[in-house]
Each structure stands twice: as structure tokens, then as C-alpha cells.
Design an enzyme around this catalytic site. Structure first.
Site, PDB file in Angstrom:
ATOM      1  N   ASN A  26       0.861  -1.187   0.000  1.00  0.00           N
ATOM      2  CA  ASN A  26       0.000   0.000   0.000  1.00  0.00           C
ATOM      3  C   ASN A  26       0.896   1.235   0.000  1.00  0.00           C
ATOM      4  O   ASN A  26       1.481   1.571   1.029  1.00  0.00           O
ATOM      5  CB  ASN A  26      -0.904  -0.033   1.244  1.00  0.00           C
ATOM      6  CG  ASN A  26      -1.765   1.213   1.351  1.00  0.00           C
ATOM      7  OD1 ASN A  26      -1.910   1.971   0.399  1.00  0.00           O
ATOM      8  ND2 ASN A  26      -2.344   1.431   2.524  1.00  0.00           N
ATOM      9  N   LYS A  72       0.090   4.268  -0.212  1.00  0.00           N
ATOM     10  CA  LYS A  72      -0.526   5.467   0.390  1.00  0.00           C
ATOM     11  C   LYS A  72      -0.311   6.658  -0.558  1.00  0.00           C
ATOM     12  O   LYS A  72      -0.297   6.462  -1.773  1.00  0.00           O
ATOM     13  CB  LYS A  72       0.021   5.703   1.797  1.00  0.00           C
ATOM     14  CG  LYS A  72      -0.097   4.415   2.643  1.00  0.00           C
ATOM     15  CD  LYS A  72       0.184   4.575   4.101  1.00  0.00           C
ATOM     16  CE  LYS A  72       0.013   3.230   4.787  1.00  0.00           C
ATOM     17  NZ  LYS A  72       0.146   3.277   6.228  1.00  0.00           N
ATOM     18  N   HIS A 109      -9.208   1.435   5.509  1.00  0.00           N
ATOM     19  CA  HIS A 109      -7.888   1.582   6.146  1.00  0.00           C
ATOM     20  C   HIS A 109      -8.031   2.525   7.343  1.00  0.00           C
ATOM     21  O   HIS A 109      -8.821   3.475   7.298  1.00  0.00           O
ATOM     22  CB  HIS A 109      -6.882   2.133   5.132  1.00  0.00           C
ATOM     23  CG  HIS A 109      -5.471   2.062   5.634  1.00  0.00           C
ATOM     24  ND1 HIS A 109      -4.982   2.976   6.542  1.00  0.00           N
ATOM     25  CD2 HIS A 109      -4.477   1.184   5.394  1.00  0.00           C
ATOM     26  CE1 HIS A 109      -3.730   2.650   6.838  1.00  0.00           C
ATOM     27  NE2 HIS A 109      -3.401   1.566   6.149  1.00  0.00           N
ATOM     28  N   GLU A 126      -6.331   4.894   8.291  1.00  0.00           N
ATOM     29  CA  GLU A 126      -6.123   6.307   7.949  1.00  0.00           C
ATOM     30  C   GLU A 126      -7.397   6.904   7.349  1.00  0.00           C
ATOM     31  O   GLU A 126      -7.715   8.072   7.571  1.00  0.00           O
ATOM     32  CB  GLU A 126      -4.922   6.437   6.998  1.00  0.00           C
ATOM     33  CG  GLU A 126      -3.618   6.195   7.743  1.00  0.00           C
ATOM     34  CD  GLU A 126      -2.511   5.569   6.916  1.00  0.00           C
ATOM     35  OE1 GLU A 126      -2.573   5.601   5.673  1.00  0.00           O
ATOM     36  OE2 GLU A 126      -1.566   5.032   7.538  1.00  0.00           O
ATOM     37  N   GLU A 148      -4.732  -4.700  11.058  1.00  0.00           N
ATOM     38  CA  GLU A 148      -3.675  -3.704  11.214  1.00  0.00           C
ATOM     39  C   GLU A 148      -3.850  -2.966  12.540  1.00  0.00           C
ATOM     40  O   GLU A 148      -4.656  -2.022  12.626  1.00  0.00           O
ATOM     41  CB  GLU A 148      -3.746  -2.683  10.081  1.00  0.00           C
ATOM     42  CG  GLU A 148      -3.550  -3.280   8.701  1.00  0.00           C
ATOM     43  CD  GLU A 148      -3.007  -2.244   7.730  1.00  0.00           C
ATOM     44  OE1 GLU A 148      -2.057  -2.566   7.036  1.00  0.00           O
ATOM     45  OE2 GLU A 148      -3.525  -1.105   7.689  1.00  0.00           O
ATOM     46  N   GLY A 200       3.344   2.321  10.630  1.00  0.00           N
ATOM     47  CA  GLY A 200       4.323   3.363  10.380  1.00  0.00           C
ATOM     48  C   GLY A 200       5.118   3.763  11.607  1.00  0.00           C
ATOM     49  O   GLY A 200       5.796   4.788  11.615  1.00  0.00           O
ATOM     50  N   SER A 259       4.181  -2.156  10.066  1.00  0.00           N
ATOM     51  CA  SER A 259       5.644  -2.258  10.123  1.00  0.00           C
ATOM     52  C   SER A 259       6.182  -3.623   9.674  1.00  0.00           C
ATOM     53  O   SER A 259       7.164  -4.125  10.223  1.00  0.00           O
ATOM     54  CB  SER A 259       6.159  -1.887  11.519  1.00  0.00           C
ATOM     55  OG  SER A 259       5.784  -0.555  11.842  1.00  0.00           O
TER      56      SER A 259
HETATM   57  O1  LIG Z   1      -1.498  -0.350   4.703  1.00  0.00           O
HETATM   58  C1  LIG Z   1      -0.433  -0.537   5.288  1.00  0.00           C
HETATM   59  C2  LIG Z   1      -0.298  -0.305   6.699  1.00  0.00           C
HETATM   60  O2  LIG Z   1      -0.889   0.892   7.083  1.00  0.00           O
HETATM   61  C3  LIG Z   1       1.051  -0.542   7.271  1.00  0.00           C
HETATM   62  O3  LIG Z   1       1.938   0.515   7.017  1.00  0.00           O
HETATM   63  P1  LIG Z   1       3.490   0.338   7.457  1.00  0.00           P
HETATM   64  O4  LIG Z   1       3.936  -0.956   6.839  1.00  0.00           O
HETATM   65  O5  LIG Z   1       4.189   1.521   6.908  1.00  0.00           O
HETATM   66  O6  LIG Z   1       3.489   0.264   8.951  1.00  0.00           O
END
Ligand SMILES: O=C[C@H](O)COP(=O)(O)O
Length: 252
Positions: A9, A11, A95, A97, A167, A173, A213
């Protein structure tokens, strides 16, 4: 045996030229689709070019969100029909976010999930708890409510085809990964919820990803857990080489 699915993803990152370069590099290196599914979830403006570039390869292109209506006066929104028409195969829904920053609710996630299936798109439905909820021992109840609402009104076959990404919000993140035991414990619970709410078969078939992560260094351990069938990866999916390593882990 459930096939592993690794989704990157991105983002709100990259420019078109960088996105195209990524797909050019990754598309021939990812594992054969028979062994594991590899999906890139890209920003809307890149989708037509990336679908074109990935055509005939094992790489699938996904969107990161969509509206639940087919068309209409929804300025700034993108419909499932538009995504399907482009050749997009999957869509990330709910998600954290989107839930935290854009007021996405369990109800809109459910509407979007049903709309995705109406248009032949596979939803990657995200669920997860905050740190506060975890500390208050509310994780399992919260996840159960999110999963049940997201799947409401789906047929058994649609549930079997769904992907649910667990998640934990505190692990996104932040560099803090849930331990593989913590991640698996929640995924086992999600599977149990699906078995009870839908059917034993649906619970056994639905694929569950962990996200938060994930990186090449910890992916093997996470994927070795009994109820984790893949990963939804943010930061570590931005570089093609890292994404390919994660996809390869899915094929082991
Ligand atoms: O969609 C992915 C997740 O929000 C995980 O993000 P991350 O791997 O940067 O922690």
C-alpha cells in the site's frame, strides 16, 4: 491451503514516473501467481498506466479506496465501476487512515465492500484497534464488531473471496510490529468470528493479512503463523526490491 497474498500500500507517495519504474522492475521478479498473489495498491492517477504496464504479468493493481455508488454527484470521488473498467482487481477499504482522517465508518466500509463485489473487485478490508483499546482489553470485541459489520449482507462465496487485513493502529508506520503471536491471536479470532457469523467454510477460506511495520526482516516469522495468510505493507513496499522480497516470502 490458502494462497498467501502480499499487498503493497503506497498510500500518498510517488510520482507517476517512479510508480512506472517500480512496476517495470517488480513485474518480472515477483513469484508466479500460482505460488502467491502480489498486489500493488496505488494512488488513483497512476492506475491506468500501471494496469497497462502490469498487463500479462503476475502483478495485480489495486486502488486504496473508492465510493460505494456507481455514479452521480459525488465530487472528487471514484466509483467501483470506474476501477473495474480500468482493469483494477482489488481495492483497500476502511484503512485506519481513512477511518481516522476521513470519517470512514463501519457502515460505509460495509457499503463499499458490497459495492466492490457488485463490480467484481476483491476488497481488502482493514480492521484494527488503537493502543488505548488494546490497553483496555477491548481489542477482540472491537475487531469482532468491525468484521461483522464489514461482512454484513455478503454471500458466503463473497466472504470466502474477501481479504481482511488486521492492522493494529499502534503498529502502523511506527516501527512497532505486533509480535507474531499477538498478530496471530487476533487473526485466529477473526477467523472464528467469520465461522460463527457466516459459516465454517467461509472462516476457513477467508484470507487474513497482517499489516503494521512489516518488512523483509520480519515477514517470514509473521507468515509462518497459522492464521496469517499475507501482509498489507506500507513503508517497506515503496522500493521494488523490498516489495519483491516480501512477495517472495509469500511464495515460500
Ligand atoms: O497499509 C499498510 C499499513 O498501514 C502498514 O503501514 P506500514 O507498513 O508503513 O506500517
Amino acid at each position: 491451503m490458502r494462497k498467501k497474498v502480499i499487498a503493497g500500500n503506497w498510500k500518498m507517495n510517488k510520482l507517476l514516473s517512479e510508480a512506472e519504474q517500480f512496476v517495470e522492475t517488480a513485474k518480472t521478479k515477483i513469484p508466479n501467481e500460482d505460488k502467491a498473489e502480489s498486489v500493488v495498491c496505488a494512488p488513483f492517477p497512476f492506475l491506468p498506466a500501471l494496469v497497462e504496464k502490469a498487463k500479462g504479468t503476475d502483478l495485480k493493481i489495486a486502488a486504496q479506496n473508492m465510493h460505494f455508488e456507481d455514479s452521480g454527484a459525488f465530487t472528487g470521488e471514484v466509483s467501483p465501476a470506474m476501477l473495474k473498467d480500468l482493469g483494477v482487481t482489488h481495492v483497500v477499504l476502511g484503512h485506519s487512515e481513512r477511518r481516522e482522517l476521513f470519517a470512514e465508518t463501519d457502515e460505509t466500509v460495509n457499503k463499499k465492500t458490497r459495492a466492490a463485489f457488485n463490480h467484481g473487485l476483491i476488497p481488502i478490508i482493514c480492521v484494527g484497534e488503537t493502543l488505548e483499546q488494546r490497553e483496555n482489553n477491548e481489542t477482540m470485541n472491537h475487531i469482532e464488531a468491525q468484521v461483522k459489520k464489514a461482512l454484513e449482507g455478503l454471500t458466503e462465496d463473497q466472504v470466502k473471496a474477501s481479504i481482511i487485513a488486521y492492522e493494529p493502529i499502534w503498529a502502523i508506520g511506527t516501527g512497532k510490529t505486533a509480535t507474531s503471536e499477538q498478530a496471530n491471536e487476533v487473526c485466529t479470532h477473526i477467523r472464528k468470528v467469520v465461522k460463527t457469523a457466516v459459516s465454517e467454510e467461509a472462516g476457513n477460506a477467508v484470507r487474513l493479512q497482517y499489516g503494521g511495520s512489516v518488512k523483509p526482516a520480519n515477514v517470514d516469522e509473521l507468515l509462518s503463523q497459522s492464521d496469517i495468510d499475507g501482509a498489507l505493507v506500507g513503508g517497506a513496499s515503496l522500493e521494488a526490491d523490498s516489495f519483491v522480497q516480501l512477495a517472495e516470502a509469500g511464495a515460500k
